[in-house]
Design a protein around this motif. Structure first.
Motif, mmCIF file in Angstrom:
data_model
loop_
_atom_site.group_PDB
_atom_site.id
_atom_site.type_symbol
_atom_site.label_atom_id
_atom_site.label_comp_id
_atom_site.label_asym_id
_atom_site.label_seq_id
_atom_site.Cartn_x
_atom_site.Cartn_y
_atom_site.Cartn_z
ATOM 1 N N LEU A 584 0.828 -1.208 0.000
ATOM 2 C CA LEU A 584 0.000 0.000 0.000
ATOM 3 C C LEU A 584 0.863 1.260 0.000
ATOM 4 O O LEU A 584 0.499 2.264 -0.617
ATOM 5 C CB LEU A 584 -0.934 -0.010 1.209
ATOM 6 N N THR A 585 2.006 1.211 0.667
ATOM 7 C CA THR A 585 2.930 2.349 0.632
ATOM 8 C C THR A 585 3.431 2.576 -0.777
ATOM 9 O O THR A 585 3.515 3.723 -1.254
ATOM 10 C CB THR A 585 4.113 2.113 1.585
ATOM 11 N N ALA A 586 3.766 1.503 -1.487
ATOM 12 C CA ALA A 586 4.215 1.636 -2.875
ATOM 13 C C ALA A 586 3.106 2.192 -3.763
ATOM 14 O O ALA A 586 3.383 2.872 -4.758
ATOM 15 C CB ALA A 586 4.685 0.285 -3.398
ATOM 16 N N LEU A 587 1.850 1.922 -3.401
ATOM 17 C CA LEU A 587 0.711 2.473 -4.137
ATOM 18 C C LEU A 587 0.423 3.918 -3.747
ATOM 19 O O LEU A 587 -0.474 4.549 -4.328
ATOM 20 C CB LEU A 587 -0.538 1.621 -3.899
ATOM 21 N N GLY A 588 1.138 4.412 -2.727
ATOM 22 C CA GLY A 588 0.962 5.793 -2.295
ATOM 23 C C GLY A 588 -0.190 6.012 -1.347
ATOM 24 O O GLY A 588 -0.609 7.161 -1.130
ATOM 25 N N ARG A 589 -0.701 4.970 -0.725
ATOM 26 C CA ARG A 589 -1.891 5.074 0.131
ATOM 27 C C ARG A 589 -1.498 5.040 1.606
ATOM 28 O O ARG A 589 -1.734 4.059 2.316
ATOM 29 C CB ARG A 589 -2.864 3.943 -0.182
ATOM 30 N N LEU A 590 -0.899 6.113 2.067
ATOM 31 C CA LEU A 590 -0.416 6.128 3.448
ATOM 32 C C LEU A 590 -1.564 6.084 4.450
ATOM 33 O O LEU A 590 -1.429 5.486 5.526
ATOM 34 C CB LEU A 590 0.440 7.370 3.688
ATOM 35 N N ARG A 591 -2.674 6.710 4.151
ATOM 36 C CA ARG A 591 -3.811 6.683 5.084
ATOM 37 C C ARG A 591 -4.354 5.257 5.229
ATOM 38 O O ARG A 591 -4.719 4.837 6.337
ATOM 39 C CB ARG A 591 -4.909 7.633 4.611
ATOM 40 N N GLU A 592 -4.417 4.536 4.132
ATOM 41 C CA GLU A 592 -4.873 3.145 4.195
ATOM 42 C C GLU A 592 -3.864 2.274 4.941
ATOM 43 O O GLU A 592 -4.242 1.361 5.685
ATOM 44 C CB GLU A 592 -5.100 2.604 2.787
ATOM 45 N N VAL A 593 -2.588 2.569 4.770
ATOM 46 C CA VAL A 593 -1.566 1.870 5.535
ATOM 47 C C VAL A 593 -1.819 2.052 7.024
ATOM 48 O O VAL A 593 -1.784 1.088 7.804
ATOM 49 C CB VAL A 593 -0.157 2.400 5.167
ATOM 50 N N GLY A 812 0.392 15.861 -0.699
ATOM 51 C CA GLY A 812 -0.399 16.542 0.323
ATOM 52 C C GLY A 812 -1.494 15.697 0.949
ATOM 53 O O GLY A 812 -1.552 15.560 2.181
ATOM 54 N N PRO A 813 -2.396 15.090 0.159
ATOM 55 C CA PRO A 813 -3.502 14.323 0.764
ATOM 56 C C PRO A 813 -3.041 13.153 1.627
ATOM 57 O O PRO A 813 -3.738 12.783 2.579
ATOM 58 C CB PRO A 813 -4.280 13.835 -0.461
ATOM 59 N N ASP A 842 -0.456 25.958 1.114
ATOM 60 C CA ASP A 842 -0.546 25.244 2.393
ATOM 61 C C ASP A 842 0.491 24.131 2.469
ATOM 62 O O ASP A 842 1.181 23.967 3.496
ATOM 63 C CB ASP A 842 -1.947 24.670 2.585
ATOM 64 N N ASP A 843 0.584 23.334 1.404
ATOM 65 C CA ASP A 843 1.541 22.222 1.402
ATOM 66 C C ASP A 843 2.976 22.726 1.442
ATOM 67 O O ASP A 843 3.832 22.187 2.158
ATOM 68 C CB ASP A 843 1.337 21.355 0.156
ATOM 69 N N VAL A 844 3.267 23.772 0.679
ATOM 70 C CA VAL A 844 4.619 24.317 0.651
ATOM 71 C C VAL A 844 4.983 24.894 2.004
ATOM 72 O O VAL A 844 6.098 24.670 2.521
ATOM 73 C CB VAL A 844 4.756 25.386 -0.448
ATOM 74 N N HIS A 845 4.066 25.614 2.600
ATOM 75 C CA HIS A 845 4.344 26.192 3.924
ATOM 76 C C HIS A 845 4.617 25.085 4.944
ATOM 77 O O HIS A 845 5.545 25.199 5.759
ATOM 78 C CB HIS A 845 3.156 27.053 4.366
ATOM 79 N N ARG A 846 3.804 24.024 4.900
ATOM 80 C CA ARG A 846 4.018 22.905 5.829
ATOM 81 C C ARG A 846 5.407 22.300 5.654
ATOM 82 O O ARG A 846 6.092 21.974 6.633
ATOM 83 C CB ARG A 846 2.938 21.837 5.580
ATOM 84 N N LEU A 847 5.855 22.145 4.429
ATOM 85 C CA LEU A 847 7.162 21.558 4.179
ATOM 86 C C LEU A 847 8.300 22.487 4.611
ATOM 87 O O LEU A 847 9.314 22.043 5.152
ATOM 88 C CB LEU A 847 7.309 21.206 2.695
ATOM 89 N N LEU A 848 8.134 23.785 4.381
ATOM 90 C CA LEU A 848 9.180 24.721 4.795
ATOM 91 C C LEU A 848 9.313 24.763 6.312
ATOM 92 O O LEU A 848 10.420 24.888 6.853
ATOM 93 C CB LEU A 848 8.888 26.120 4.229
ATOM 94 N N VAL A 849 8.185 24.656 7.014
ATOM 95 C CA VAL A 849 8.246 24.561 8.477
ATOM 96 C C VAL A 849 8.997 23.300 8.890
ATOM 97 O O VAL A 849 9.816 23.319 9.824
ATOM 98 C CB VAL A 849 6.829 24.584 9.080
#
Length: 942
Positions: A584-593, A812-813, A842-849
């Motif tokens: 599931l991680t390889a599929l990009g589904r971290l929430r499902e993981v 982001g999601p 929002d995503d960029v700001h989160r990453l810069l923090v």
């Protein structure tokens, strides 16, 4: 184990009240305890009183209040036999011995037992580490006796016992009694003064003891000269004295007998047993001979075996019950040893049994098969599978033996006793095995379990029998051409054959055939949760995973988990949750993981203590998930929790998987040397599994070299792997090709040659299309990140931001963070450009923090704290020497000169030492060696 444990193997043998006391030997045994010895070895030929001495020691009163003695210690006893050569059976009985007298205090070693029953079991060091940690924390102290160790013929058991002795906690003292020295590190224990030894010269009766034995125990009236003569001629051999005394009882010519007494032990024994047997009444002599084929004597068993009064020859026995005859033999001192407190099970003295069997074979060879056949029937009827098979083989009733062996396989497969099972099949005629297709396929599977993949000829042989069955009708009507013990097993043979081929293909890396065979097996299996069907599901999932069809792989492993939960096999359901998490991680589904791991943890909690196998991997997977989201503190906590649980024992390849996760954390913390050291450890501990290595350790190391600027090593790896930008693409090599693209970008930055960037971008473009087409969004995300950095590095800011925007929309999601942080300042600079243009604010700001928080975090410690490393892989004697010299400050060349070794060999030893101790340099190695007691502590200044 499927069979009930035989409790009589765990009893301390009963002592005769009129035995000869041996206080000087008891004192030596007590001194071994007092001196903190790990092992007591009692090694001498048969008939020297080894078992009697150790029994008296652990059963007797404390002789001296000033001495350490068995008083206050729990006594565990295990009487070994040939069947205990199987390491699973040996360790199961070993743990049972520890728990025999614990009662309400609860059982020890439950985690180890769970590991022994897992499929496949983890390495034996993992199982023993769990047991040792539990023993070290227990308040009890034990003396554990392993009697008749010479009956084992098992390198795995020797290896397990050597590991146990090496790491023995002070609460446990081991005693090994054997006819020959066991294959254990005796020289090392002797050199470190950690072993007490008693040998034949120690165990021989002294003249005083011989006098007491002959005149008091055996009730003879011999003069001192006669005793001395016998003692001299037998050299104090206790069995010889006992047999001589039996021969002399009631004789008027004792002196003449003693004068004529001469010869070696075997001749003496044959002569004396003849004398003993000739003096017994016919019923007793017949009983002795008929029951001599038995390893253990039990009243009903003896009655079932013996031929009875109807027999017209000298082997007819009386009407006395089997139990009554055993009691008569015990009272007559005729070499029977009680095995339990109730006097229900006995055995003959081993040498006495050997000679009885020799006489039986010499005088009545035609009766031996019938006696063994009767014993086999009784043991089968009473649920003693191994004994039933043993006697059928001894009777050379191979048809019966083959049927029993065939019926035994399913349970022994579950118990992971394929080695023992294969040993039985090797005694069967090959022609007979070929008439039994189920047995043939079971042989193939047992060989696969042992890592032997060349089983196709066996599978083809079974298929030929299936064709014959289809041509002739029902299988049970085809004997002797085809024989079947169980119709259900025969019906499922096509699926079992297909599954075996799927396993073999997957282990060899042949994905397409593995998928085909696994699907073929599923088509044949019934819908219910049959063990073969569940196995086929996992094989199909693994094959789809290796082939890059991750959606299908996820479905199959999810179905596997659901069937395991429905069948109540919670540990099995949990044990594969980490595989589903990887997919599931390889599929990009971290929430499902996250949801799946939390569900698996709830199942583990509901299962209770001890934690089921696979639970440690759940925490490891949660740690990797937290790391992907940039929460290094949570990742560290999860990994520490997993490591602690893993000390109790885990699944196959757990040590390697743990170190891979720890290396990933070290990399995120900026400790690249520490990460490389952990990758080296992971590589040295890696074991082959059916799961594909989609992120090869060598590729992980290469990425770290690239980050360190070690491009020469990285280019060498590329050449070794034969990688090219023009290769055909596959999921199994996708991670390696992305690594190649990273190297090309790094070479462009260093050397400025445009061709490197062109090659990298062309390769990344091909990889992106392939990953998008198959839904491998983790790869898509990484490729987009690399494309954005590459375009930005050559001034193509619009293209760079376009790729970055796509990456952010994917990341982001699901909460991806670390994949951006790993790229360091170039990525931070690119994110600032994106922010200035209002892209994904929002995503960029989160990453810069996250970048700013990472920069402010304290550096990771150089090595893990000592309390997280309770047991390490033992150093060899040579490695200990090298470590000591390195700790003393000698250079590698100095060490080479001192030990007369090449400089290359010294460096290799140093690398091995660092890997085993979990350190990265000689200073850390010296500190760890002193902390673990491998090196002596530093002396305080005078």
């Amino acid at each position: 184990m499927s069979e009930t444990l035989l409790q009589t193997k765990l009893y301390v043998p009963q002592l005769r009240p009129n035995r000869v006391p041996r206080p000087h030997l008891i004192t030596r045994l007590n001194q071994g305890l007092q001196n903190g010895h790990k092992l007591t070895l009692v090694s001498a030929p048969a008939g020297f009183g080894k078992t009697t001495l150790v029994s008296a020691w652990v059963s007797g009163p404390r002789p001296d209040a000033a001495e350490e003695s068995p008083s206050g210690r729990r006594i565990a006893w295990l009487s070994l036999d040939e069947n205990d050569s199987d390491p699973v059976r040996f360790l199961t009985y070993f743990i049972a011995g520890l728990n025999r007298h614990r009662g309400k205090e609860g059982s020890l070693g439950q985690a180890a037992l769970a590991m022994l029953q897992s499929q496949p079991p983890p390495p034996v060091e993992t199982i023993l580490t769990a047991l040792l940690n539990e023993l070290a924390a227990a308040p009890d102290r034990w003396i554990y006796i392993l009697d008749d160790y010479h009956l084992l013929a098992s390198s795995p058991v020797d290896t397990a016992l050597a590991f146990l002795i090496e790491h023995l906690p002070p609460q446990l003292h081991l005693v090994v009694a054997a006819r020959a020295d066991p294959n254990l590190p005796l020289a090392r224990l002797r050199g470190r003064a950690l072993m007490t030894e008693l040998r034949a010269n120690d165990l021989r009766f002294t003249p005083a003891e011989a006098t007491a034995f002959l005149n008091q125990v055996m009730d003879l009236s011999l003069s001192p000269e006669e005793v001395a003569s016998l003692e001299t001629r037998t050299e104090g051999w206790i069995a010889g004295l006992q047999l001589a005394a039996l021969s002399m009882q009631g004789r008027a010519d004792a002196s003449d007998f003693i004068q004529a007494f001469a010869g070696d032990h075997r001749i003496i024994l044959d002569y004396l047993v003849e004398e003993v047997l000739q003096r017994q009444p016919d019923p007793i002599r017949s009983f002795l001979l008929q029951t001599s084929i038995l390893d253990r004597l039990h009243g009903p068993l003896c009655e079932a075996v013996r031929l009875g009064e109807a027999r017209p020859d000298s082997l007819a026995v009386g009407s006395e019950s089997g139990q009554g005859m055993l009691e008569v033999l015990e009272r007559a001192n005729l070499f029977v040893v009680p095995l339990d407190d109730n006097r229900r099970w006995y055995r003959y003295h081993h040498l006495f049994a050997d000679v009885l069997r020799a006489h039986l074979m010499s005088d009545h060879p035609d009766l031996v098969p019938a006696l063994h056949r009767r014993a086999s029937v009784w043991h089968e009827q009473n649920g003693h599978r191994a004994d039933a098979i043993h006697h059928a083989l001894e009777a050379e009733d191979f048809e019966r033996a083959a049927k029993l062996i065939e019926l035994a396989y399913p349970a022994m497969d579950v118990d992971l006793q394929s080695a023992t099972w294969l040993g039985w099949t090797k005694r069967l005629p090959e022609a007979l095995i070929r008439t039994r297709p189920v047995l043939t396929v079971d042989c193939a599977w047992a060989l696969l379990d042992q890592g032997e993949l060349e089983v196709e000829s066996l599978l083809q042989e079974a298929e030929q029998r299936l064709k014959e069955a289809a041509q002739r009708g029902r299988p049970d009507s085809l004997s002797p051409e085809i024989a079947v013990a169980d119709d259900e097993q025969f019906r499922l043979l096509p699926a079992a054959i297909a599954s075996a081929r799927a396993y073999r293909a997957l282990a060899a890396g042949d994905v397409a055939p593995a998928i085909g065979y696994a699907r073929q097996a599923l088509d044949v299996f019934p819908e219910e949760n049959h063990r073969w069907r569940v196995g086929a599901l996992s094989l199909l999932g693994g094959a789809c995973y290796a082939g890059g069809d991750l959606e299908a792989a996820a479905r199959y492993f999810a179905e596997f988990q659901a069937q395991m939960r429905a069948a109540g096999s919670i540990p099995a359901a949990i044990s594969t949750a980490f595989v589903l998490a990887e997919i599931l991680t390889a599929l990009g589904r971290l929430r499902e993981v996250e949801r799946n791991l939390e569900q698996a943890l709830r199942l583990a909690a509901d299962h209770g203590d001890p934690a089921p196998l696979g639970t440690a991997d759940l925490y490891r997977a949660l740690g990797e998930l937290a790391l992907e989201r940039g929460d290094l503190a949570a990742a560290s906590q999860f990994l520490q929790k997993g490591e602690k649980l893993g000390e109790q024992g885990e699944l196959l390849d757990w040590p390697s998987r743990l170190r891979l996760a720890q290396a990933r954390l070290k990399e995120a913390q900026g400790d690249l040397p520490g990460a490389l050291e952990l990758l080296d450890q992971a590589e040295s501990r890696r074991l082959p599994t059916p799961l594909p290595a989609v992120r090869p350790i060598a590729a992980l190391k290469t990425r770290l070299w690239i980050r360190q600027g070690r491009l020469v090593e990285a280019r060498t790896w590329v050449l070794e792997q034969g990688l090219s930008v023009d290769d055909d693409l596959s999921y199994r090599r996708e991670y390696e090709h992305i690594t190649l693209a990273r190297l090309l970008i790094a070479r462009y930055r260093r050397e400025g040659a445009d061709r490197f960037m062109h090659e990298a971008m062309a390769l990344l473009g091909r990889l992106l299309k392939e990953a998008e087409k198959n839904g491998r969004m983790a790869s898509v995300l990484e490729i987009l990140v690399l494309q954005s950095l590459a375009e930005g590095g050559r001034g193509e800011n619009l293209r760079a931001l376009a790729s970055l925007e796509k990456a952010l929309s994917l990341a982001g999601p699901e909460g991806h963070v670390q994949i951006f942080l790993d790229e360091g300042p170039p990525m931070a600079h690119l994110l600032e450009k994106a922010l200035s243009r209002g892209l994904a604010v929002d995503d960029v700001h989160r990453l810069l923090v996250a970048f700013s928080e990472q920069a402010a975090a304290p550096p990771a410690p150089a090595i893990p704290p000592l309390d997280r490393v309770e047991f390490v892989e033992p150093l060899s004697e040579r490695e200990r020497e090298v470590l000591q010299l390195l700790a003393d400050g000698l250079t590698n060349q100095d060490v080479a000169d001192r030990l007369v070794l090449s400089l290359h060999t010294v460096k290799a030893h140093a690398r091995n030492i660092y890997a085993k101790l979990g350190v990265s340099n000689r200073t850390q190695a010296a500190a760890r060696g002193k902390a673990l007691g491998i090196l002596p502590p530093a002396r305080p200044p005078q």
